[in-house]
Design a protein around this motif. Structure first.
Motif, mmCIF file in Angstrom:
data_model
loop_
_atom_site.group_PDB
_atom_site.id
_atom_site.type_symbol
_atom_site.label_atom_id
_atom_site.label_comp_id
_atom_site.label_asym_id
_atom_site.label_seq_id
_atom_site.Cartn_x
_atom_site.Cartn_y
_atom_site.Cartn_z
ATOM 1 N N LEU A 1 0.069 12.827 0.535
ATOM 2 C CA LEU A 1 -0.221 12.039 -0.352
ATOM 3 C C LEU A 1 -1.232 11.183 0.161
ATOM 4 C CD1 LEU A 1 3.209 10.312 -1.405
ATOM 5 C CD2 LEU A 1 1.087 10.768 -3.189
ATOM 6 N N VAL B 1 -3.426 7.518 1.499
ATOM 7 C CA VAL B 1 -4.004 6.345 0.882
ATOM 8 C C VAL B 1 -5.215 6.765 0.790
ATOM 9 C CG1 VAL B 1 -3.735 3.540 0.942
ATOM 10 C CG2 VAL B 1 -2.077 4.999 2.562
ATOM 11 N N ALA C 1 -3.757 10.857 -2.625
ATOM 12 C CA ALA C 1 -2.673 9.804 -3.199
ATOM 13 C C ALA C 1 -1.977 10.548 -4.467
ATOM 14 C CB ALA C 1 -2.979 8.525 -2.974
ATOM 15 N N TYR D 1 -2.510 6.597 -7.376
ATOM 16 C CA TYR D 1 -1.628 6.105 -6.249
ATOM 17 C C TYR D 1 -0.557 5.650 -6.374
ATOM 18 C CZ TYR D 1 -0.306 5.086 -1.649
ATOM 19 O OH TYR D 1 0.793 4.522 -0.953
ATOM 20 N N GLN E 1 3.815 11.072 3.904
ATOM 21 C CA GLN E 1 3.454 9.822 2.828
ATOM 22 C C GLN E 1 3.455 8.747 3.413
ATOM 23 O OE1 GLN E 1 1.369 9.038 0.778
ATOM 24 N NE2 GLN E 1 1.827 6.852 0.665
ATOM 25 N N GLY F 1 -0.618 15.969 -2.229
ATOM 26 C CA GLY F 1 -1.821 15.191 -2.957
ATOM 27 C C GLY F 1 -3.183 16.142 -3.854
ATOM 28 N N GLN G 1 -3.638 14.886 -6.921
ATOM 29 C CA GLN G 1 -4.270 14.085 -6.732
ATOM 30 C C GLN G 1 -5.953 14.801 -7.238
ATOM 31 O OE1 GLN G 1 -4.264 10.355 -7.057
ATOM 32 N NE2 GLN G 1 -6.351 9.988 -6.199
ATOM 33 N N SER H 1 -9.333 10.193 -11.252
ATOM 34 C CA SER H 1 -9.097 10.501 -10.329
ATOM 35 C C SER H 1 -10.799 10.190 -9.528
ATOM 36 C CB SER H 1 -8.417 11.259 -10.062
ATOM 37 O OG SER H 1 -8.804 11.632 -8.326
#
Length: 636
Positions: A7, A9, A13, A172, A207, A527, A530, A540
């Protein structure tokens, strides 16, 4: 971002909620009563370093501490908060912060840099979780301190986790709330995260272990917000602290002599410079001039022409500056010219293919890049995850079992590879004829004035967005590419804007074409959703093409539920095959090695680890060499 595409930060995310039945099937094979206690984490449980490891194998544990490393950066900055959507954050503005599980300094590569699917305790001395991975408990190091001397506790970890949910990026926050419904502080140095039922356990422990930890007390005292651009920042617990910030020109970080974690095995041989100094320049030419003059002392080169032609200045000839090509074990990122799939013109794959045929890699590599680049074939170039041939066996059976429509060309043809053009001609006639035919078929015929229009009389126009501080080679590539597109009858325009405007327009996806890309595909992970998933595609920041494809989503979700490395690898190859078919990145080539040049006062491990250059992480300052340079009048 290697196999561990978690994930994260800042970078990765995004997540999706996996199907409840699939999550239940995954958990059924595991024992919820079996508790795993460990000093590190790997999804398949394969840790290379034992609990009593003294240091990572690739570092010099006796590396001297001291000196300065100075780097030039093109552009400017107006914030030291990289978590805000607005503003342009200064480089290395996350370097002060640590997480429960350690990560490489400056976020480039993996930690450890010799293994790509492992994490080891930093703020946490150990962790425990059931075999089903329904939850995880981190046991933190009670000696951990922020740079202001205050204790770092489980309360700060929980606060940081929740702050990202309340004020972090929407993609996120929305995803994490679904997957991690609860965090509980058990005591000052013990924290527990609970994971939602019915979803894949992939990357959940990674994560929460990778969340940067900020001071709860500082945020409460200052009233600062995570989503605002600002210069004042929370104290961190890491080995470096901010020394000076002078926007938009300079940033320097100094090594904290009171850093709490110097004696940890994870830090041995690392964080060796007393000072990291960053100087900003308006152009790449100015940045290179500063390096030649010794104003900055370390440089990673990305411009092939510059690497081939401009490293013959006096300091090189006198041996004062060292020039090296160091091996890079990471597969190349899928970078180049990204197509904005939200652009009406580019929604037709035939148009994208035709536009791609306007790029001549062979001519560009020979004429602009001195033959130094290699071409990306896939999102996993050069690895066992690269799709090849027609899908057979388990991969074909996997495709046939999916609920999403699988294009016949994915099932019955070899995966897409870049076209080959004439290296001696910018325009290859055969390629030009093919592209013209595709555009005709897509409903964009050429008019009497040589311009392509559709039935509504609209001109086929493409805007290529570029930053004013782009390398000269990138600008030359774009200009020649635009020239070829115009020969096809396309109204193609190169828009060069200042860095602030470029940042805003890229975030808003206000372009048809842009220099950007996606990390190499080296394994599964939440991830990926994302970067490549539909749910976050509209907003995103990490999906510049805006890719939203149900087939891609289904493959990623299935890959998250794999129970063996072999099964995961098969699904990642299937994903590579589909991504190449969707064709949303035109690869423009990559340097196969790290190109680095530095004033000869630094040392690095004799054997370069495969997954990080590590100049700011595990290189060091050689005082004797520095003294020799100063004695020779090379540096002040």
């Amino acid at each position: 971002m290697m196999r561990r595409v978690g994930l994260g930060v800042g970078l990765s995310a995004g997540v999706m909620l996996a199907a409840p039945m699939a999550g239940a099937q995954e958990a059924a094979a595991a024992d919820p009563e079996k508790i795993i206690k460990t000093h590190g984490y790997s999804f398949f449980g394969n840790l290379s370093y034992p609990e009593d490891y003294p240091h990572f194998d690739y570092v010099n544990p006796d590396a001297p501490k001291g000196g300065e490393i100075s780097i030039a950066i093109s552009g400017s900055f107006d914030s030291m908060n990289p978590y805000a959507r607005l503003g342009r954050a200064g480089a290395l503005s996350t370097v002060m912060y640590e997480s429960l599980l350690g990560q490489v300094l400056a976020g480039s590569g993996t930690l450890p840099a010799d293994h790509d699917d492992e994490m080891y305790g930093l703020l946490a001395e150990s962790l425990e979780y059931p075999e089903t991975k329904d939850w995880v408990i981190f046991h933190m190091r009670p000696e951990a301190r922020f740079s202001d001397g205050t204790p770092l506790t489980a309360h700060d970890v929980a606060f940081s986790h929740n702050l990202l949910l309340d004020q972090g990026l929407k993609s996120y926050a929305d995803a994490v709330r679904k997957r991690i419904p609860k965090v509980e502080v058990l005591d000052d140095h013990t924290i527990k995260f609970y994971f939602a039922e019915g979803i894949s356990r992939r990357n959940l422990i990674d994560q929460v272990g990778a969340v940067p930890v900020w001071s709860k007390a500082w945020y409460e005292e200052t009233g600062a917000r995570l989503d605002e651009a600002r210069m004042n920042v929370s104290p961190g617990s890491g080995p470096y602290i901010i020394e000076e910030v002078d926007p938009p020109r300079k940033i320097s970080f100094k090594r904290n002599p009171d850093y709490w974690g110097w004696d940890l095995p994870i830090n041995k041989g690392r964080h060796n410079f007393d000072r990291i100094r960053l100087t900003y320049f308006a152009s790449s030419e100015g940045a290179f001039g500063a390096f030649r003059a010794g104003e900055v002392t370390f440089r990673t080169e990305s411009d092939a022409k510059q690497w081939a032609s401009f490293y013959d200045f006096p300091a090189i000839q006198k041996g004062w500056v060292k020039r090296e090509e160091l091996p890079n074990g990471q597969p190349p990122a899928m970078t180049g010219i990204v197509f904005n799939l939200g652009s009406d013109v580019l929604k037709d794959r035939r148009v994208r293919e035709a536009v791609a045929l306007g790029f001549n890699f062979e001519w560009t590599n020979k004429s602009l890049n001195f033959g130094l680049y290699e071409q990306q074939r896939s999102f996993s170039t050069g690895t066992n995850l690269e799709a090849k041939g027609v899908p057979t066996g388990e991969e074909r059976a996997f495709f046939e079992g999916l609920s999403s429509d699988v294009p016949e060309t994915v099932l019955d043809a070899e995966p897409w590879v870049p076209h080959v053009s004439d290296p001696d001609r910018l325009v290859t006639r055969k390629t030009l004829r093919r592209s013209m035919k595709l555009l005709d078929e897509a409903g964009w015929p050429v008019g009497e004035d040589g311009t392509r229009r559709n039935e509504a009389g609209e001109v086929l126009r493409l805007d290529f967005l570029a930053s004013s501080n782009a390398d000269a080679s990138d600008r030359a590539l774009a200009e020649n590419y635009i020239s070829n597109l115009k020969k096809m009858g396309i109204d193609a325009r190169l828009e060069i804007v200042d860095t602030a405007q470029y940042t805003k327009r890229e975030r808003d996806r206000d372009y048809d074409l842009v220099f950007d890309g996606y990390p190499a595909l080296t394994g599964t992970g939440t991830g990926l959703l994302q970067r490549l998933g539909s749910e976050a595609a509209e907003f995103s920041l990490f999906n510049p093409a805006g890719l939203a494809n149900p087939l891609v989503d289904e493959i990623i979700e299935a890959s998250l539920l794999t129970q063996s490395q072999e099964e995961e690898d098969m699904m990642v190859r299937a994903l590579d095959r589909v991504l190449r078919h969707e064709f949303f990145v035109l690869p423009t080539g990559y340097a196969p090695d790290y190109w680095v040049a530095y004033w000869d006062m630094y040392g690095h491990p004799e054997t370069q680890p495969p997954y990080a250059l590590g100049a700011l992480d595990f290189w060091w300052y050689d005082e004797e060499k520095a003294a020799a340079l100063k004695a020779a009048g090379a540096l002040r």
